[in-house]
Design a protein around this motif. Structure first.
Motif, PDB file in Angstrom:
ATOM      1  N   ILE A 123       0.840  -1.210   0.000  1.00 15.88           N
ATOM      2  CA  ILE A 123       0.000   0.000   0.000  1.00 15.88           C
ATOM      3  C   ILE A 123       0.870   1.254   0.000  1.00 15.88           C
ATOM      4  CG2 ILE A 123      -1.662   1.335   1.363  1.00 15.88           C
ATOM      5  CD1 ILE A 123      -2.807  -1.381   2.314  1.00 15.88           C
ATOM      6  N   TYR A 124       1.943   1.230   0.784  1.00 15.97           N
ATOM      7  CA  TYR A 124       2.860   2.378   0.843  1.00 15.97           C
ATOM      8  C   TYR A 124       3.484   2.643  -0.527  1.00 15.97           C
ATOM      9  CZ  TYR A 124       7.086   5.036   1.924  1.00 15.97           C
ATOM     10  OH  TYR A 124       8.084   5.984   1.934  1.00 15.97           O
ATOM     11  N   GLU A 125       3.968   1.610  -1.175  1.00 15.34           N
ATOM     12  CA  GLU A 125       4.594   1.760  -2.495  1.00 15.34           C
ATOM     13  C   GLU A 125       3.563   2.218  -3.532  1.00 15.34           C
ATOM     14  OE1 GLU A 125       7.688   1.662  -3.213  1.00 15.34           O
ATOM     15  OE2 GLU A 125       8.534   0.787  -1.393  1.00 15.34           O
ATOM     16  N   GLN A 126       2.349   1.711  -3.416  1.00 13.98           N
ATOM     17  CA  GLN A 126       1.284   2.110  -4.339  1.00 13.98           C
ATOM     18  C   GLN A 126       0.955   3.593  -4.184  1.00 13.98           C
ATOM     19  OE1 GLN A 126      -2.682   0.395  -3.667  1.00 13.98           O
ATOM     20  NE2 GLN A 126      -2.790  -0.025  -5.873  1.00 13.98           N
ATOM     21  N   ASN A 127       0.873   4.051  -2.944  1.00 11.36           N
ATOM     22  CA  ASN A 127       0.576   5.464  -2.684  1.00 11.36           C
ATOM     23  C   ASN A 127       1.691   6.372  -3.209  1.00 11.36           C
ATOM     24  OD1 ASN A 127      -1.899   4.986  -1.494  1.00 11.36           O
ATOM     25  ND2 ASN A 127      -1.045   4.824   0.581  1.00 11.36           N
ATOM     26  N   LEU A 128       2.930   5.931  -3.098  1.00 15.12           N
ATOM     27  CA  LEU A 128       4.044   6.714  -3.641  1.00 15.12           C
ATOM     28  C   LEU A 128       3.893   6.903  -5.147  1.00 15.12           C
ATOM     29  CD1 LEU A 128       7.272   5.395  -1.842  1.00 15.12           C
ATOM     30  CD2 LEU A 128       6.114   7.578  -1.509  1.00 15.12           C
ATOM     31  N   GLU A 129       3.502   5.832  -5.831  1.00 20.62           N
ATOM     32  CA  GLU A 129       3.328   5.907  -7.281  1.00 20.62           C
ATOM     33  C   GLU A 129       2.155   6.820  -7.642  1.00 20.62           C
ATOM     34  OE1 GLU A 129       5.397   4.856  -9.425  1.00 20.62           O
ATOM     35  OE2 GLU A 129       6.650   3.667  -8.087  1.00 20.62           O
ATOM     36  N   LEU A 130       1.068   6.735  -6.875  1.00 22.81           N
ATOM     37  CA  LEU A 130      -0.121   7.547  -7.156  1.00 22.81           C
ATOM     38  C   LEU A 130       0.150   9.036  -7.026  1.00 22.81           C
ATOM     39  CD1 LEU A 130      -2.836   5.391  -5.350  1.00 22.81           C
ATOM     40  CD2 LEU A 130      -2.768   5.906  -7.794  1.00 22.81           C
ATOM     41  N   GLN A 131       1.123   9.397  -6.188  1.00 22.93           N
ATOM     42  CA  GLN A 131       1.406  10.804  -5.920  1.00 22.93           C
ATOM     43  C   GLN A 131       2.425  11.424  -6.872  1.00 22.93           C
ATOM     44  OE1 GLN A 131       2.490  11.021  -1.735  1.00 22.93           O
ATOM     45  NE2 GLN A 131       0.729   9.768  -1.160  1.00 22.93           N
ATOM     46  N   LYS A 132       2.960  10.644  -7.792  1.00 21.23           N
ATOM     47  CA  LYS A 132       3.975  11.178  -8.693  1.00 21.23           C
ATOM     48  C   LYS A 132       3.367  12.189  -9.662  1.00 21.23           C
ATOM     49  CE  LYS A 132       7.367   7.489  -8.344  1.00 21.23           C
ATOM     50  NZ  LYS A 132       8.157   6.452  -9.022  1.00 21.23           N
ATOM     51  N   GLU A 133       4.107  13.254  -9.900  1.00 22.44           N
ATOM     52  CA  GLU A 133       3.590  14.393 -10.648  1.00 22.44           C
ATOM     53  C   GLU A 133       3.192  14.049 -12.083  1.00 22.44           C
ATOM     54  OE1 GLU A 133       6.258  17.661 -10.486  1.00 22.44           O
ATOM     55  OE2 GLU A 133       6.110  17.912  -8.315  1.00 22.44           O
ATOM     56  N   ASP A 134       3.900  13.126 -12.715  1.00 22.87           N
ATOM     57  CA  ASP A 134       3.598  12.824 -14.115  1.00 22.87           C
ATOM     58  C   ASP A 134       2.270  12.092 -14.301  1.00 22.87           C
ATOM     59  OD1 ASP A 134       4.547  10.505 -12.897  1.00 22.87           O
ATOM     60  OD2 ASP A 134       5.332   9.704 -14.778  1.00 22.87           O
ATOM     61  N   LEU A 135       1.602  11.741 -13.184  1.00 20.38           N
ATOM     62  CA  LEU A 135       0.320  11.038 -13.278  1.00 20.38           C
ATOM     63  C   LEU A 135      -0.877  11.911 -12.892  1.00 20.38           C
ATOM     64  CD1 LEU A 135       1.247   7.572 -11.691  1.00 20.38           C
ATOM     65  CD2 LEU A 135       1.181   8.177 -14.108  1.00 20.38           C
ATOM     66  N   LEU A 136      -0.621  13.088 -12.401  1.00 19.76           N
ATOM     67  CA  LEU A 136      -1.683  13.921 -11.843  1.00 19.76           C
ATOM     68  C   LEU A 136      -2.803  14.219 -12.828  1.00 19.76           C
ATOM     69  CD1 LEU A 136       0.396  16.439  -9.670  1.00 19.76           C
ATOM     70  CD2 LEU A 136      -0.814  14.374  -8.942  1.00 19.76           C
ATOM     71  N   ILE A 146      -0.769   2.475 -15.325  1.00 20.67           N
ATOM     72  CA  ILE A 146       0.624   2.865 -15.131  1.00 20.67           C
ATOM     73  C   ILE A 146       1.084   2.541 -13.712  1.00 20.67           C
ATOM     74  CG2 ILE A 146       2.228   4.810 -15.056  1.00 20.67           C
ATOM     75  CD1 ILE A 146       0.545   6.119 -17.263  1.00 20.67           C
ATOM     76  N   VAL A 147       0.230   2.856 -12.728  1.00 22.59           N
ATOM     77  CA  VAL A 147       0.577   2.603 -11.321  1.00 22.59           C
ATOM     78  C   VAL A 147       0.759   1.107 -11.086  1.00 22.59           C
ATOM     79  CG1 VAL A 147      -0.329   2.629  -8.958  1.00 22.59           C
ATOM     80  CG2 VAL A 147      -0.455   4.686 -10.372  1.00 22.59           C
ATOM     81  N   ASN A 148      -0.135   0.289 -11.629  1.00 27.36           N
ATOM     82  CA  ASN A 148      -0.026  -1.166 -11.442  1.00 27.36           C
ATOM     83  C   ASN A 148       1.259  -1.709 -12.054  1.00 27.36           C
ATOM     84  OD1 ASN A 148      -2.453  -1.303 -10.079  1.00 27.36           O
ATOM     85  ND2 ASN A 148      -3.657  -1.776 -11.913  1.00 27.36           N
ATOM     86  N   GLY A 149       1.620  -1.183 -13.223  1.00 26.47           N
ATOM     87  CA  GLY A 149       2.859  -1.614 -13.861  1.00 26.47           C
ATOM     88  C   GLY A 149       4.090  -1.218 -13.060  1.00 26.47           C
ATOM     89  N   ARG A 150       4.095   0.016 -12.592  1.00 32.03           N
ATOM     90  CA  ARG A 150       5.224   0.493 -11.796  1.00 32.03           C
ATOM     91  C   ARG A 150       5.297  -0.220 -10.451  1.00 32.03           C
ATOM     92  NH1 ARG A 150       4.918   7.106 -12.633  1.00 32.03           N
ATOM     93  NH2 ARG A 150       5.595   7.136 -14.818  1.00 32.03           N
ATOM     94  N   LEU A 151       4.133  -0.487  -9.871  1.00 30.51           N
ATOM     95  CA  LEU A 151       4.109  -1.176  -8.582  1.00 30.51           C
ATOM     96  C   LEU A 151       4.662  -2.586  -8.721  1.00 30.51           C
ATOM     97  CD1 LEU A 151       3.286  -1.273  -5.592  1.00 30.51           C
ATOM     98  CD2 LEU A 151       1.008  -2.030  -6.346  1.00 30.51           C
ATOM     99  N   ASP A 152       4.259  -3.289  -9.775  1.00 31.25           N
ATOM    100  CA  ASP A 152       4.769  -4.644 -10.001  1.00 31.25           C
ATOM    101  C   ASP A 152       6.287  -4.624 -10.170  1.00 31.25           C
ATOM    102  OD1 ASP A 152       4.215  -7.542 -10.622  1.00 31.25           O
ATOM    103  OD2 ASP A 152       5.175  -6.957 -12.495  1.00 31.25           O
ATOM    104  N   LYS A 153       6.788  -3.647 -10.912  1.00 33.94           N
ATOM    105  CA  LYS A 153       8.240  -3.520 -11.110  1.00 33.94           C
ATOM    106  C   LYS A 153       8.939  -3.273  -9.776  1.00 33.94           C
ATOM    107  CE  LYS A 153      11.759  -0.799 -13.514  1.00 33.94           C
ATOM    108  NZ  LYS A 153      12.019   0.352 -14.417  1.00 33.94           N
ATOM    109  N   ARG A 154       8.362  -2.412  -8.946  1.00 34.22           N
ATOM    110  CA  ARG A 154       8.956  -2.100  -7.639  1.00 34.22           C
ATOM    111  C   ARG A 154       8.961  -3.317  -6.718  1.00 34.22           C
ATOM    112  NH1 ARG A 154      12.779  -0.492  -4.599  1.00 34.22           N
ATOM    113  NH2 ARG A 154      12.142   0.162  -2.505  1.00 34.22           N
TER     114      ARG A 154
END
Length: 220
Positions: A123-136, A146-154
């Protein structure tokens, strides 16, 4: 006309895959001597047979250590198999050494697999991805993809078995383990590991000479 399969071809395939001699011979015969096709066939067969054995109890094995050059990084890892016979094999000892070295080389890993990662970390890693400026300003559906892809990579970065094997970048650590399961017909598990970094967790005093002299004068 089938290509004649030589002992050298079989040995080469065995060295590349870790599969048994009979399996290597048959794979080469089925692929008309084309080694890359034979490798793919053995990999698919090996992974399938490994999955069937993954639930079997593995209570034997060994604890392996690795100290990196300079003695600033150390690793202890426990790897289990089903029988004492396999635990004594040179290939099993080499596997344990390779895994220990992999842990030392992979700075980000904390867990053995993604299934070991606690929900609060995910959840913490997911929230970090959700807050990134390029997704706003992205639409919700695209943003979630995009978040799911980045989260899986992380999460894979945190997982040992999802790492690319440093000695053969064409396979992951999980595939390396499964190749050895196929080789011996036994379940093999990485049970636990610990990494030691010299000085980690210590509050290192960093006063320079000028500050030390100044403090001595003030305290007179």
């Amino acid at each position: 006309m089938l290509k004649k399969i030589s002992a050298e071809n079989i040995k080469e395939l065995r060295n590349k895959t870790g599969a048994g001699m009979t399996d290597c011979k048959k794979a080469l015969e089925d692929s008309d001597g084309q080694i890359e096709i034979a490798i793919e066939a053995l990999r698919k067969k090996g992974l399938a047979s490994a999955d069937k054995k993954s639930s079997r109890l593995a209570a034997e094995g060994l604890v392996e250590s690795y100290i990196h050059a300079g003695s600033r990084i150390g690793v202890l890892v426990e790897i289990n198999c089903e029988t004492d016979f396999v635990s004594r094999q040179p290939e099993f000892h080499q596997l344990a050494k390779d895994i220990a070295m992999q842990i030392a080389a992979s700075q980000s890993i904390v867990y053995i697999s993604k299934s070991d990662i606690p929900d609060d970390i995910i959840i913490y890693e997911q929230n970090l991805e959700l807050q990134k400026e390029d997704l706003l300003d992205r639409p919700a559906e695209i943003k979630n993809q995009i978040v799911n892809g980045r989260l899986d990579k992380r999460l894979k970065e945190l997982s040992l078995i999802d790492q690319v094997f440093i000695k053969n970048t064409e396979i992951t650590v999980e595939e390396l383990i499964k190749q050895h399961i196929s080789l011996w017909g036994e379940n093999i598990k990485i049970r636990r590991f610990e990494k030691f970094l010299l000085g980690e967790g210590l509050a290192i005093k960093n006063n320079n000479f000028k500050d030390e002299v100044s403090n001595m004068i003030q305290n007179k």
